[in-house]
Design a protein around this motif. Structure first.
Motif, PDB file in Angstrom:
ATOM      1  N   LEU A  29       0.755  28.732  11.593  1.00 17.16           N
ATOM      2  CA  LEU A  29       0.345  27.405  12.063  1.00 17.16           C
ATOM      3  C   LEU A  29       0.969  27.196  13.450  1.00 17.16           C
ATOM      4  N   LEU A  30       0.314  26.388  14.250  1.00 14.79           N
ATOM      5  CA  LEU A  30       0.884  26.089  15.565  1.00 14.79           C
ATOM      6  C   LEU A  30       1.965  25.033  15.405  1.00 14.79           C
ATOM      7  N   SER A  31       3.171  25.361  15.868  1.00 20.87           N
ATOM      8  CA  SER A  31       4.336  24.537  15.536  1.00 20.87           C
ATOM      9  C   SER A  31       4.322  23.167  16.215  1.00 20.87           C
ATOM     10  N   ALA A  32       3.588  23.043  17.323  1.00 23.38           N
ATOM     11  CA  ALA A  32       3.584  21.759  18.041  1.00 23.38           C
ATOM     12  C   ALA A  32       2.504  20.817  17.511  1.00 23.38           C
ATOM     13  N   LEU A  33       1.683  21.311  16.594  1.00 24.92           N
ATOM     14  CA  LEU A  33       0.586  20.484  16.072  1.00 24.92           C
ATOM     15  C   LEU A  33       0.872  20.033  14.649  1.00 24.92           C
ATOM     16  N   THR A  34       0.359  18.860  14.306  1.00 29.87           N
ATOM     17  CA  THR A  34       0.532  18.344  12.946  1.00 29.87           C
ATOM     18  C   THR A  34      -0.350  19.124  11.975  1.00 29.87           C
ATOM     19  N   ALA A  35      -0.130  18.870  10.702  1.00 33.54           N
ATOM     20  CA  ALA A  35      -0.944  19.500   9.658  1.00 33.54           C
ATOM     21  C   ALA A  35      -2.425  19.235   9.918  1.00 33.54           C
ATOM     22  N   GLN A  36      -2.735  17.973  10.203  1.00 36.66           N
ATOM     23  CA  GLN A  36      -4.140  17.602  10.413  1.00 36.66           C
ATOM     24  C   GLN A  36      -4.726  18.310  11.640  1.00 36.66           C
ATOM     25  N   GLN A  37      -3.942  18.360  12.722  1.00 36.20           N
ATOM     26  CA  GLN A  37      -4.432  19.018  13.945  1.00 36.20           C
ATOM     27  C   GLN A  37      -4.619  20.522  13.713  1.00 36.20           C
ATOM     28  N   ASN A  38      -3.681  21.141  12.978  1.00 38.77           N
ATOM     29  CA  ASN A  38      -3.819  22.563  12.677  1.00 38.77           C
ATOM     30  C   ASN A  38      -5.103  22.844  11.905  1.00 38.77           C
ATOM     31  N   ALA A  39      -5.379  22.002  10.914  1.00 39.29           N
ATOM     32  CA  ALA A  39      -6.574  22.231  10.094  1.00 39.29           C
ATOM     33  C   ALA A  39      -7.849  21.979  10.893  1.00 39.29           C
ATOM     34  N   ALA A  40      -7.734  21.184  11.952  1.00 43.02           N
ATOM     35  CA  ALA A  40      -8.921  20.835  12.753  1.00 43.02           C
ATOM     36  C   ALA A  40      -9.257  21.888  13.813  1.00 43.02           C
ATOM     37  N   ILE A  41      -8.339  22.831  14.057  1.00 40.85           N
ATOM     38  CA  ILE A  41      -8.550  23.799  15.149  1.00 40.85           C
ATOM     39  C   ILE A  41      -9.885  24.552  15.054  1.00 40.85           C
ATOM     40  N   PRO A  42     -10.186  25.140  13.894  1.00 40.46           N
ATOM     41  CA  PRO A  42     -11.435  25.909  13.867  1.00 40.46           C
ATOM     42  C   PRO A  42     -12.670  25.031  14.085  1.00 40.46           C
ATOM     43  N   LEU A  43     -12.565  23.776  13.704  1.00 36.86           N
ATOM     44  CA  LEU A  43     -13.714  22.879  13.875  1.00 36.86           C
ATOM     45  C   LEU A  43     -13.930  22.562  15.347  1.00 36.86           C
ATOM     46  N   MET A  44     -12.829  22.397  16.070  1.00 38.11           N
ATOM     47  CA  MET A  44     -12.965  22.131  17.504  1.00 38.11           C
ATOM     48  C   MET A  44     -13.408  23.399  18.230  1.00 38.11           C
TER      49      MET A  44
END
Ligand code: ADP
Ligand code: MG
Length: 242
Positions: free
Chosen positions: A96-111
């Motif tokens: 997981l990217l350490s600077a991003l929240t759980a929600q932001q991490n899960a959203a990465i592939p969608l973006m």
């Protein structure tokens, strides 16, 4: 049509007297709703096999079709697109990217596939809620337990609604009970949505969540057994249960 079909695939690393045959004439079909556990000793070729099935590595010989298309014929851009839309990946380290929240991490592939940020975050939130992380959305990875981090990785792997989720030793950094719970959650979610899951693991307890267990030794598929998957999942080997 199988989601993935591999026919007589081999992988040889190196040449001449240093050549290693990591995969030796393996054939396999993966269907909707399949949950396949790949087991075998260290060095037997499990990572090589799953990497080829996930288009991350090309076989030396044999053919792999994804949704009926021979992937060796695909231009790189189409292959990248296929990876983004049809395949979800999970690895041993939660990455997981350490600077991003759980929600932001899960959203990465969608973006990554072009969903506007707001919609991506909304969908990530729904997924995390489904994975019982609704109260951890804003946590950074360092403020999540191992099991929670791996559930965020599950959400990220599921986010693009891939046809197949490929997981290489996804529970290696978790205690056995937590690993089992996370994989059960992954398999039940994926299966209920008609996705296939391929898990490479040493952990024999995962036989409980698998429908098929494939044993690899010295690069060869030596046997296939039934798993103990007993869930309430509507898909059974590619067919909708009635
Ligand atoms: N990039 C590589 N270059 C050379 N040999 C490799 C490479 N990757 C894997 N191998 C060899 O291929 C065999 C299978 O490796 P791997 O697929 O990683 O096994 P497993 O995941 O079952 O532990 C091993 O003998 C390993 O040393
Ligand atoms: Mg491996």
């Amino acid at each position: 049509m199988s989601i993935i079909e591999a026919k007589n695939i081999t992988k040889i690393f190196g040449t001449g007297h240093t050549a290693v045959k990591a995969i030796d004439d393996v054939s396999l079909r993966v269907e909707r709703g399949d949950i396949i556990l790949v087991m075998g000793p260290s060095g037997s070729g499990k990572t090589t096999l799953i990497s080829m099935l996930g288009t991350l590595m090309r076989p030396t010989g044999g053919t792999i079709w994804i949704n009926g298309e021979d992937i060796s014929e695909m231009p790189a851009a189409k292959l990248a697109n296929l990876r983004l839309h049809q395949l979800g990946f999970m690895f041993q380290s939660f990455d997981l990217l350490s600077a991003l929240t759980a929600q932001q991490n899960a959203a990465i592939p969608l973006m990554t596939v072009g969903l506007p940020k707001k919609q991506a975050l909304k969908k990530a939130k729904e997924l995390l809620e489904k994975l019982r992380l609704g109260d951890r959305l804003d946590n950074l990875p360092k403020n999540l337990s191992g099991g929670e981090k791996q559930r965020v990785a599950v959400a990220r792997a599921l986010a693009n609604e891939p046809a197949v989720i490929l997981a290489d030793e996804p529970t290696a950094n978790l205690d056995s009970k937590t690993g089992h719970e996370v994989m059960e959650l992954l398999c039940n979610t994926a299966c209920s949505e008609g996705r296939a899951v391929i898990i490479v693991s040493h952990d024999a307890r995962l036989r409980d969540v698998a429908k098929r267990v494939i044993i690899i030794e010295d690069g060869r598929l030596v046997k296939e057994e039934m798993g103990n998957h007993a869930a309430n999942c509507p898909m059974e080997h590619g067919r909708q249960k009635t």
